[in-house]
Design an enzyme around this catalytic site. Structure first.
Site, PDB file in Angstrom:
ATOM      1  N   HIS A  11       0.903  -1.472   0.240  1.00 33.40           N
ATOM      2  CA  HIS A  11      -0.038  -0.066  -0.038  1.00 33.40           C
ATOM      3  C   HIS A  11       0.934   1.167  -0.059  1.00 33.40           C
ATOM      4  O   HIS A  11       1.677   1.416   1.007  1.00 33.40           O
ATOM      5  CB  HIS A  11      -0.899  -0.033   1.202  1.00 33.40           C
ATOM      6  N   ASP A  13       1.146   4.945   0.318  1.00 34.98           N
ATOM      7  CA  ASP A  13       0.753   6.312   0.398  1.00 34.98           C
ATOM      8  C   ASP A  13       1.920   7.465  -0.014  1.00 34.98           C
ATOM      9  O   ASP A  13       3.272   7.215   0.497  1.00 34.98           O
ATOM     10  CB  ASP A  13       0.755   6.789   1.896  1.00 34.98           C
ATOM     11  N   ASP A 123      -8.171   1.816   1.466  1.00 37.39           N
ATOM     12  CA  ASP A 123      -7.893   2.568   2.510  1.00 37.39           C
ATOM     13  C   ASP A 123      -9.047   3.931   2.387  1.00 37.39           C
ATOM     14  O   ASP A 123      -8.913   4.793   3.136  1.00 37.39           O
ATOM     15  CB  ASP A 123      -6.532   2.768   2.719  1.00 37.39           C
ATOM     16  N   HIS A 334      -6.433   9.808  -0.433  1.00 38.35           N
ATOM     17  CA  HIS A 334      -7.367   9.766   0.998  1.00 38.35           C
ATOM     18  C   HIS A 334      -6.728  10.673   2.208  1.00 38.35           C
ATOM     19  O   HIS A 334      -6.874  11.600   2.565  1.00 38.35           O
ATOM     20  CB  HIS A 334      -7.881   8.539   1.452  1.00 38.35           C
TER      21      HIS A 334
END
Length: 870
Positions: A11, A13, A123, A334
């Site tokens: 994941h 970010d 997420d 997000h």
């Protein structure tokens, strides 16, 4: 036998409490290890690159020489990329932004191979009810996410169909425990079994087949090189299960064999099993407001204007527009748009928005100039061009500026008929600000910038020209002071404390104390608002406001200014000390001819740890509110029923009815309604003893990224306990709203269409003989007035008009934000060669009949449609 699909992934970010540059350094390292594993270990079949192509963009900025390695891995099906550009937020990001995120993500994938056709958002802080329609628009039939569901939606299964109002549907595989349960799987068998026992209980309970997913990855996690040892140990521990490396598509192939899956509808914003952060919509309001403003400029102004120019013979600059989209989509992840980041990262986000807005503004200016400069006329006068970028004629009060050396002038239309106007203001301008060459040659005569106002009709998706001609007349500043506002729709008076009393002439109804401000302590973090226990809120009811009302023949302007005393921080608030303040300037513009009251809040905040809201009492008691989401509207209970049970059921966060909107939120009954329209804040709550007041969040002021044991969010911190002093929002902020009072309900009145008009103001270009940036004359000749496209039947809301990405046609997108189906009908100025219904990916689906250069299609409520025409 239970089959456990172990899916290797990371994941990613791009930024959070760490910066983009920090994560990019890790990315270079991780990608080398991923590619080495996929290239040299045939029994390691797949790796999922988090569903977003921005990862590749960041990587190739450092390692462009590895494009061919990546291409081979993607084409062999081992490295799984796309479909997104970035993993978008779904709550405060507009429909066109989400569409472009997929559009450009899939376009990026084409260079390398087939994308992952899954709406992968593991997420996102909640799921929009319109996502199945958007995904189907790109031929995506599957979705994976984590947050927002609970059994009160209709099932405790983790696999189900998710359907929109108009019938779009995706098959969902839920991550009931998130995307990271397989992170750093330990070799120690006791620890491995301890973890798996906890997870299998939940995974088995929700599964509808013998297949479950163990996602093997985490935030920025490097590849787990010992995964084969782990699989061997798992197989020994659980001989009744089969463990193997897999990919998400394999799970969906198994799920599709189950023909008895439940079907769910609506949005997923429950914080029972995972936090959705229902008050994150107002964190760092300066950044949130910038996003709203820039999205609206791109889709409502820039793209239709560029299409207008293209229809006249100018180039449509995809090469300039796509980088603008990508710049803001980097901010739509997000964490980024949620603004639950470090101050350093927020500075990066703000800088991207600054850059994107500068690009948008300059490209808008360029297109207006090109069209106006190229007009086919022998009249040498300066001219003023007004652009209407909606597909219907608009009669508006138009306010703009005329820059000239003339001490007196008149405005005339293309037929040389005088146009009635008023001068609202004048100011002297140094000529060097217009073109330094003027003063370079010794001419220091000043220019005068006049602010003028007129009322006129502007053609549908087109423009109209006015000539600025010298004439000896007395240009007095118009307007006189008055003690109340009188328009065709309202009588408005201002109370001594700065609140409004509005009498609606159509409804014969009073609305009192409008825009009373409410201030309360915020003991929360960047994720969530948290009030102080038993706090007595502060209201602006005792404010002593300076009030000025000016009215001219076209509209009225109300200026209100006051200081709101508030505590300086949480400790002083607990001690009830009013030792700081918020300086409030409210400017309201009330046109005579339409029922929209435009409101600008200029706020200077001197205090910490608080939330400021503007209250709009409606006198309307309704069990639900109506607001918009992507390409539609949504009803929500004014009180979430789970408020009564969240503690007993041990929810992760309290389900306060703080909700997102995109452009409006309203309360209504069948007779009338009140709606707040926004070009800034996208957060509201229905409050009051009778739940009849719309509370719009102006800003939240907090000083830490994450906190633990908050009043409405018990337990661990969200994020980390990192100080973020910039999120106190000390200083100035500007917020733009409008207020609409209307007969009938919010849906029947089609407030979504009124909101579209508000965020699509008429644009102007003032051509004078001087400009610092020189352009050669264009070979194109443009008419003095023009209309490219108009609606034949009103009702649908244009989402955008743009040139198609891969061909010479135009893409027209519109949706139905009203309560019943309608027929959308449009007529073009030019000969239509072909009209096709298309999907959101701009691929033709079917030909539409064309008659008299017109086409039409039926649009269901909350349905978006795309037309491709040549």
């Amino acid at each position: 036998m239970k089959k456990v699909h172990i899916v290797p992934h990371m994941h990613w970010d791009r930024e959070w409490y760490f910066s983009t540059e920090e994560s990019r350094i890790l990315l270079v390292n991780n990608m080398e290890e991923i590619m080495e594993m996929l290239e040299n270990h045939p029994d390691y079949p797949y790796y999922v690159l988090d569903g977003q192509t921005a990862i590749l963009e960041d990587y190739f900025a450092i390692k462009p020489e590895n494009k061919e390695r990546v291409r081979k891995l993607v084409q062999s099906g081992k490295l799984i990329i796309g479909p997104w550009y970035t993993q978008t937020d779904e709550m405060v990001v507009g429909g066109e932004s989400i569409v472009r995120n997929l559009l450009y993500g899939l376009k990026d994938c084409e260079e390398f191979g087939s994308p992952m056709k899954i709406g992968y958002l593991p997420d996102s802080f909640g799921q929009s009810s319109q996502m199945p329609q958007i995904l189907n628009g790109f031929d995506i039939k599957y979705s994976i996410f984590w947050r927002g569901t609970s059994e009160r939606h209709g099932t405790d299964n983790t696999e189900f169909y998710w359907e929109t109002d108009e019938g779009s549907k995706v098959l969902v595989q839920l991550f009931p425990l998130g995307y990271a349960i397989g992170k750093y799987l330990p070799e120690d068998e006791e620890k491995l079994q301890e973890r798996m026992e906890k997870y299998f209980k939940v995974l088995d309970h929700g599964a509808t087949t013998e297949n479950i997913i163990l996602p093997n990855g985490h935030d920025q996690m490097p590849i787990q090189k010992n995964i084969f040892t782990i699989i061997e140990k798992l197989q020994n521990l659980y001989p009744d299960r089969e463990f193997f490396l897999s990919r998400y598509e394999n799970i969906f192939a198994e799920l599709e064999k189950n023909h008895h899956l439940p079907t769910l509808k609506g949005e997923f914003l429950d914080g029972k099993y995972s936090r959705v952060h229902r008050s994150i919509y107002s964190t760092r309001m300066d950044i949130k407001a910038a996003n709203t403003r820039i999205e609206n400029k791109i889709t409502n102004i820039l793209e239709p204007l560029a299409s207008l120019a293209y229809s006249l013979g100018f180039e449509y600059h995809h090469g300039l527009i796509e980088p603008i989209w990508k710049e803001i989509m980097k901010n739509h992840a997000h964490d980024s748009i949620g603004c639950c980041c470090s101050d350093k990262v927020h500075q990066e986000i703000y800088n991207r928005f600054f850059l994107a807005e500068e690009r948008v503004d300059q490209l808008i200016h360029f297109y207006k100039r090109r069209i106006t400069d190229a007009m086919d006329t022998k009249r040498e006068h300066d001219r003023l061009c007004a652009f209407n970028l909606l597909p219907y004629e608009r009669e508006e009060v138009l306010t703009t500026t005329v820059i000239t050396k003339l001490k007196s002038f008149t405005l005339k239309d293309e037929n040389s008929s005088p146009v009635d106007f008023e001068v609202l203001d004048r100011e002297i301008m140094d000529p060097g600000l217009i073109d330094r060459q003027i003063v370079h040659y010794g001419n220091y005569d000043p220019f005068i910038k006049y602010t003028v106002q007129l009322k006129d009709k502007i053609p549908a998706l087109g423009y109209k020209t006015y000539f600025v001609e010298e004439e000896d007349q007395d240009l007095k500043i118009a307007g006189s002071k008055t003690d109340k506002v009188e328009s065709d729709y309202y009588e408005i008076t201002v109370n001594p404390n700065g609140t409004l009393n509005i009498f609606d002439k159509r409804l014969k109804k009073n609305f009192e104390n409008v825009f009373l401000l409410e201030d309360g302590g915020d003991d929360g973090d960047e994720y969530d608002f948290s009030p102080l226990p038993d706090e007595k809120l502060i209201y602006s009811k005792d404010a002593q406001a300076d009030i000025e009302i000016k009215q001219n023949q076209f509209n009225s302007v109300i200026s209100i200014q006051y200081n709101l005393p508030v505590p300086g921080d949480l400790n002083e608030r607990k001690a009830q000390k009013l030792n700081s303040s918020v300086v409030v300037q409210i400017t309201l513009t009330v046109p005579r001819h339409k029922p929209v009251i435009e409101v600008v809040f200029d706020i200077e905040n001197h205090a910490k740890d608080h939330r400021l809201r503007a209250l709009v009492p409606t006198g309307i008691t309704s069990s639900f509110s109506v607001s918009d989401n992507q390409f539609g509207t949504i009803k929500r209970d004014v009180v979430d029923p789970a408020m009564d049970i969240w503690k007993q059921e041990d929810w992760d966060e309290r389900p306060d009815s703080i909700y997102p909107m995109l452009s409006f939120a309203g309360l209504s009954d069948e007779d009338c309604g009140v709606s707040v329209v926004t070009n800034s804040s996208r957060e509201f709550e229905i409050v009051g003893d009778h739940y009849d007041t719309i509370a719009i969040t102006l800003f939240r002021s907090v000083g830490v990224l994450g906190k633990e044991n908050m009043l409405r969010r018990p337990g661990r911190p969200s994020g980390i306990k990192l100080p973020t002093p910039d999120s106190q929002l000390l200083g100035k902020i500007q917020l733009d709203f409008a207020l609409v009072i209307h007969p009938e309900s919010t849906l029947k009145a089609n407030v979504a269409r009124m909101a579209k008009e508000y965020v699509t103001p008429v644009q102007f270009y003032n051509k004078i003989p001087f400009n610092a940036m020189k352009l050669n004359d264009s070979q194109v000749k443009t008419p003095l007035s023009y209309s490219f496209l108009k609606e034949v039947q009103p009702g649908a809301i244009m989402s955008t008009l743009k040139k198609a990405e891969k061909e010479d046609g135009y893409v027209l997108r519109f949706y139905n934000g009203a309560h019943q189906k309608l027929t959308a009908s449009f007529q073009a100025r030019h000969q239509l060669e072909r009209v096709q219904l298309a999907n959101l990916n701009e691929q033709p689906l079917e030909d539409k009949e064309v008659q008299n250069n017109s086409f039409e299609t039926v649009v269901q409520p909350n349905q978006v449609k795309t037309i491709l025409f040549h």
